[in-house]
Design a protein around this motif. Structure first.
Motif, mmCIF file in Angstrom:
data_model
loop_
_atom_site.group_PDB
_atom_site.id
_atom_site.type_symbol
_atom_site.label_atom_id
_atom_site.label_comp_id
_atom_site.label_asym_id
_atom_site.label_seq_id
_atom_site.Cartn_x
_atom_site.Cartn_y
_atom_site.Cartn_z
ATOM 1 N N GLN A 249 96.774 29.191 60.459
ATOM 2 C CA GLN A 249 97.342 28.723 61.805
ATOM 3 C C GLN A 249 98.759 27.592 61.391
ATOM 4 O O GLN A 249 99.434 27.478 61.939
ATOM 5 C CB GLN A 249 96.325 27.463 62.160
ATOM 6 N N ASP A 250 98.745 27.464 60.161
ATOM 7 C CA ASP A 250 99.505 26.342 59.675
ATOM 8 C C ASP A 250 100.929 27.221 59.317
ATOM 9 O O ASP A 250 102.129 27.463 59.793
ATOM 10 C CB ASP A 250 99.275 25.749 58.138
ATOM 11 N N ALA A 251 100.335 28.932 58.781
ATOM 12 C CA ALA A 251 101.439 29.903 58.689
ATOM 13 C C ALA A 251 102.029 30.091 59.699
ATOM 14 O O ALA A 251 103.356 30.955 59.898
ATOM 15 C CB ALA A 251 100.887 30.971 57.541
ATOM 16 N N ASP A 252 101.688 30.627 60.707
ATOM 17 C CA ASP A 252 102.560 30.913 62.161
ATOM 18 C C ASP A 252 102.436 30.705 62.903
ATOM 19 O O ASP A 252 102.717 29.070 63.756
ATOM 20 C CB ASP A 252 101.027 32.049 62.949
ATOM 21 N N PRO A 253 104.392 30.071 63.460
ATOM 22 C CA PRO A 253 104.365 29.539 63.211
ATOM 23 C C PRO A 253 104.728 29.365 64.820
ATOM 24 O O PRO A 253 104.731 28.136 65.807
ATOM 25 C CB PRO A 253 106.524 29.717 63.493
ATOM 26 N N ALA A 254 104.286 30.482 65.795
ATOM 27 C CA ALA A 254 104.362 30.426 66.868
ATOM 28 C C ALA A 254 103.300 29.905 67.719
ATOM 29 O O ALA A 254 102.983 28.890 68.675
ATOM 30 C CB ALA A 254 104.699 31.826 67.457
ATOM 31 N N LEU A 255 101.497 30.619 66.706
ATOM 32 C CA LEU A 255 100.802 29.961 67.110
ATOM 33 C C LEU A 255 100.795 27.627 66.954
ATOM 34 O O LEU A 255 100.484 27.271 67.441
ATOM 35 C CB LEU A 255 99.494 30.407 66.177
ATOM 36 N N ARG A 256 100.886 27.597 65.428
ATOM 37 C CA ARG A 256 101.726 26.718 65.967
ATOM 38 C C ARG A 256 101.977 25.614 66.604
ATOM 39 O O ARG A 256 101.484 24.681 66.760
ATOM 40 C CB ARG A 256 102.207 25.860 64.729
#
Length: 245
Positions: free
Chosen positions: A210-217
């Motif tokens: 969740q922290d590694a995916d900018p769009a998801l964040r």
């Protein structure tokens, strides 16, 4: 019970009793032993099917609390169960054996949200499951400001859930509160999310993704979080007599 299951037909009348049991100062193990020996089969016979039982491993009262999920065919069925339990208490007094171990009990009645994955209407016997693998569950209690639940659920099921499922987590169920904290005559302002992981490593990978995916964040922080008043999160381990495992 596993997450690789056929989709059961949804019973709109089905309700669930979601209960927190706290037994501090090393008394939880004693409580669990007495419950399994004296109460488990009797409550099933009374029409109260225990579908989930989890010990809190990370969160408030870790190592001293259990969450239970019991299934009933309707609110009327739950009320009949209360009558049978009261009669059993008068005649046999079995529940009294549990009380010396307990510090607190808190109960809510919940129902599956409209778009939640369904749960089975009929569950296998506990003895058939005792030796099957147990995963880990994250329980998140979502609190909403009055009048925002529908907006939250639309975003959750349309966008948040698919994004989180893509990171390797499986939603077991999302419940809305019917009776208890966060409930009103017209709506629920409190939901309970149960998400299953095969092991702790899978849970940790899911959190890091969740922290590694900018769009998801951005989705979680900028669009989802503002719809929440607060989130209470726990990491749970199924007990050996839990059907959900």
């Amino acid at each position: 019970w596993t997450t690789d299951r056929p989709e059961p037909a949804r019973d709109l009348a089905m309700i669930y009793q979601h209960r927190l049991i706290v037994a501090r100062n090393g008394r939880l193990e004693q409580r669990n032993e007495v419950f399994e020996r004296e109460m488990l089969a009797a409550l099933d016979e009374h029409g109260s099917v225990l579908v989930g039982a989890w010990e809190v491993m990370i969160g408030p009262d870790a190592g001293a609390a259990v969450w239970q999920l019991r299934q009933f065919d309707s609110l009327t069925g739950w009320e009949r169960h209360q009558d049978r339990v009261r009669e059993d208490r008068r005649q046999k007094g079995r529940q009294a054996q549990l009380y010396p171990s307990l510090d607190a009990v808190d109960t809510a009645i919940v129902r599956l949200a409209d778009r939640s994955p369904a749960l089975p209407a009929v569950w296998p016997g506990i003895d058939a499951l005792r030796d099957t693998p147990r995963g880990w569950f994250e329980q998140r209690t979502l609190h909403f400001r009055p009048g925002t639940t529908d907006e939250h659920h639309a975003l959750y099921f349309d966008e948040v859930l698919p994004a989180l499922e893509g990171q390797g987590a499986t939603l077991a169920a999302l419940f809305d509160t019917v009776i208890g904290p966060g409930s009103t005559n017209a709506a629920s302002h409190r939901s309970v999310e149960l998400r299953r992981f095969d092991d702790l490593a899978a849970w940790q990978r899911w959190r890091e993704a969740q922290d590694a995916d900018p769009a998801l964040r951005r989705l979680l922080r900028e669009r989802w979080a503002p719809l929440l008043e607060r989130v209470d999160s726990l990491l749970l381990r199924p007990l050996r007599y839990s059907r959900m495992r």
